[in-house]
Design a protein around this motif. Structure first.
Motif, PDB file in Angstrom:
ATOM      1  N   SER A  78      -2.080   2.035   3.020  1.00 35.39           N
ATOM      2  CA  SER A  78      -3.212   1.725   2.744  1.00 35.39           C
ATOM      3  C   SER A  78      -4.022   2.029   4.316  1.00 35.39           C
ATOM      4  CB  SER A  78      -3.745   0.020   2.110  1.00 35.39           C
ATOM      5  OG  SER A  78      -5.146   0.291   1.886  1.00 35.39           O
ATOM      6  N   PRO A  79      -5.545   2.534   4.373  1.00 33.90           N
ATOM      7  CA  PRO A  79      -5.627   2.142   5.596  1.00 33.90           C
ATOM      8  C   PRO A  79      -6.088   1.102   5.659  1.00 33.90           C
ATOM      9  CG  PRO A  79      -6.684   3.256   4.261  1.00 33.90           C
ATOM     10  CD  PRO A  79      -5.593   3.625   3.660  1.00 33.90           C
ATOM     11  N   ASN A  80      -6.478  -0.129   4.942  1.00 32.79           N
ATOM     12  CA  ASN A  80      -6.963  -1.271   4.936  1.00 32.79           C
ATOM     13  C   ASN A  80      -6.169  -2.070   4.926  1.00 32.79           C
ATOM     14  OD1 ASN A  80      -8.170   0.377   2.270  1.00 32.79           O
ATOM     15  ND2 ASN A  80      -9.363   0.018   4.129  1.00 32.79           N
ATOM     16  N   MET A  81      -4.861  -2.657   5.374  1.00 33.80           N
ATOM     17  CA  MET A  81      -3.853  -3.017   5.120  1.00 33.80           C
ATOM     18  C   MET A  81      -2.689  -3.093   6.045  1.00 33.80           C
ATOM     19  SD  MET A  81      -3.107  -5.973   2.053  1.00 33.80           S
ATOM     20  CE  MET A  81      -1.917  -5.099   1.426  1.00 33.80           C
ATOM     21  N   GLY A  82      -1.785  -3.451   6.415  1.00 32.88           N
ATOM     22  CA  GLY A  82      -0.715  -3.099   6.824  1.00 32.88           C
ATOM     23  C   GLY A  82       0.654  -3.961   6.056  1.00 32.88           C
ATOM     24  N   ASN A  83       1.729  -2.809   5.220  1.00 32.43           N
ATOM     25  CA  ASN A  83       2.722  -3.492   4.857  1.00 32.43           C
ATOM     26  C   ASN A  83       2.449  -3.845   3.504  1.00 32.43           C
ATOM     27  OD1 ASN A  83       4.818  -4.611   3.639  1.00 32.43           O
ATOM     28  ND2 ASN A  83       5.017  -6.349   4.765  1.00 32.43           N
ATOM     29  N   CYS A  84       1.380  -3.015   2.484  1.00 29.78           N
ATOM     30  CA  CYS A  84       0.513  -3.293   2.038  1.00 29.78           C
ATOM     31  C   CYS A  84       1.730  -2.509   0.377  1.00 29.78           C
ATOM     32  CB  CYS A  84      -0.347  -1.482   1.960  1.00 29.78           C
ATOM     33  SG  CYS A  84      -0.948  -1.558  -0.333  1.00 29.78           S
ATOM     34  N   THR A  85       2.493  -3.682   0.299  1.00 25.87           N
ATOM     35  CA  THR A  85       3.564  -3.985  -0.814  1.00 25.87           C
ATOM     36  C   THR A  85       3.148  -3.681  -1.926  1.00 25.87           C
ATOM     37  OG1 THR A  85       3.654  -6.222  -0.584  1.00 25.87           O
ATOM     38  CG2 THR A  85       5.200  -5.063   0.806  1.00 25.87           C
ATOM     39  N   PRO A  86       3.994  -2.948  -3.712  1.00 28.74           N
ATOM     40  CA  PRO A  86       3.114  -2.984  -4.419  1.00 28.74           C
ATOM     41  C   PRO A  86       2.767  -4.500  -5.125  1.00 28.74           C
ATOM     42  CG  PRO A  86       5.839  -2.031  -4.469  1.00 28.74           C
ATOM     43  CD  PRO A  86       5.702  -2.649  -3.110  1.00 28.74           C
ATOM     44  N   CYS A  87       1.889  -4.268  -6.635  1.00 25.32           N
ATOM     45  CA  CYS A  87       1.717  -5.653  -7.114  1.00 25.32           C
ATOM     46  C   CYS A  87       3.291  -5.768  -7.998  1.00 25.32           C
ATOM     47  CB  CYS A  87       0.063  -5.166  -7.848  1.00 25.32           C
ATOM     48  SG  CYS A  87       0.106  -4.012  -9.348  1.00 25.32           S
ATOM     49  N   GLY A  88       2.781  -7.003  -8.880  1.00 27.34           N
ATOM     50  CA  GLY A  88       3.442  -7.144  -9.694  1.00 27.34           C
ATOM     51  C   GLY A  88       3.921  -6.198 -10.787  1.00 27.34           C
ATOM     52  N   ALA A  89       2.709  -5.521 -11.111  1.00 28.23           N
ATOM     53  CA  ALA A  89       2.964  -4.471 -12.478  1.00 28.23           C
ATOM     54  C   ALA A  89       4.004  -3.756 -12.165  1.00 28.23           C
ATOM     55  CB  ALA A  89       1.616  -4.402 -13.046  1.00 28.23           C
ATOM     56  N   CYS A  90       3.404  -2.819 -11.258  1.00 26.04           N
ATOM     57  CA  CYS A  90       3.927  -2.011 -10.124  1.00 26.04           C
ATOM     58  C   CYS A  90       4.965  -1.782 -10.363  1.00 26.04           C
ATOM     59  CB  CYS A  90       3.248  -1.484  -8.963  1.00 26.04           C
ATOM     60  SG  CYS A  90       1.295  -0.958  -9.480  1.00 26.04           S
ATOM     61  N   ARG A  91       5.229  -3.395  -9.710  1.00 25.94           N
ATOM     62  CA  ARG A  91       6.859  -3.746  -9.377  1.00 25.94           C
ATOM     63  C   ARG A  91       8.026  -3.001 -10.978  1.00 25.94           C
ATOM     64  NH1 ARG A  91       6.970  -8.043  -4.069  1.00 25.94           N
ATOM     65  NH2 ARG A  91       5.140  -7.325  -3.605  1.00 25.94           N
ATOM     66  N   GLN A  92       6.901  -3.690 -12.036  1.00 26.27           N
ATOM     67  CA  GLN A  92       7.756  -3.732 -12.909  1.00 26.27           C
ATOM     68  C   GLN A  92       7.830  -2.543 -13.315  1.00 26.27           C
ATOM     69  OE1 GLN A  92       9.858  -5.887 -14.468  1.00 26.27           O
ATOM     70  NE2 GLN A  92      10.078  -4.542 -15.941  1.00 26.27           N
TER      71      GLN A  92
END
Ligand code: THU
Length: 128
Positions: A78-92
């Protein structure tokens, strides 16, 4: 050997296509499939906010539509945030298509590449 830089570059390019009139928060993702192909996705939002789709699930949907079922790695940017990790839904959703040898999740912060396994990000993910 997974080329993290290429996957992040493609995730960055995909983020440019993000459709985010509501949050203004752009995200891109790039999946490396077991077949060696790469699939990109961006987030796209809707006036009915809850219908918005994350970049990760968009990229995974494209991979699945192409016949890929195993994710070797997925890069997220994301150009808006460093270390943009996946949300919980996407992790699943990543977990559903994890590879036998472990699925790698790649992010970036201040030019540094950060690498996790999906099991680290989602311990004891749900399976049937
Ligand atoms: N979003 C993603 O695409 N991926 C993430 O990992 C976090 C959140 C999107 C959803 C929504 O369009 C916007 O970012 C703000 O939540």
């Amino acid at each position: 050997m997974i080329d993290y830089e290429i996957l992040l570059k493609k995730a960055k390019e995909a983020a440019e296509n993000a459709y985010t009139p509501y949050s203004k928060f752009k995200v891109g993702a790039c999946v490396l499939g077991a077949n060696g192909n790469m699939y990109t996705g961006c987030n796209f939002e809707n006036a009915s906010y809850g219908l918005s789709i994350c970049a990760e699930r968009n990229a995974i949907g494209t991979a699945v539509a192409s016949g890929e079922r195993r994710i070797i790695a997925i890069a997220i940017y994301s150009p808006n945030m460093g270390n943009c990790t996946p949300c919980g839904a996407c992790r699943q959703v990543i977990y559903e298509f994890r590879s036998d040898n472990g699925t790698i999740v790649i992010t970036e912060e201040n030019g540094n590449i950060i690498v996790h396994t999906i099991e680290e990000l989602l311990p004891e993910g749900f399976i049937l």
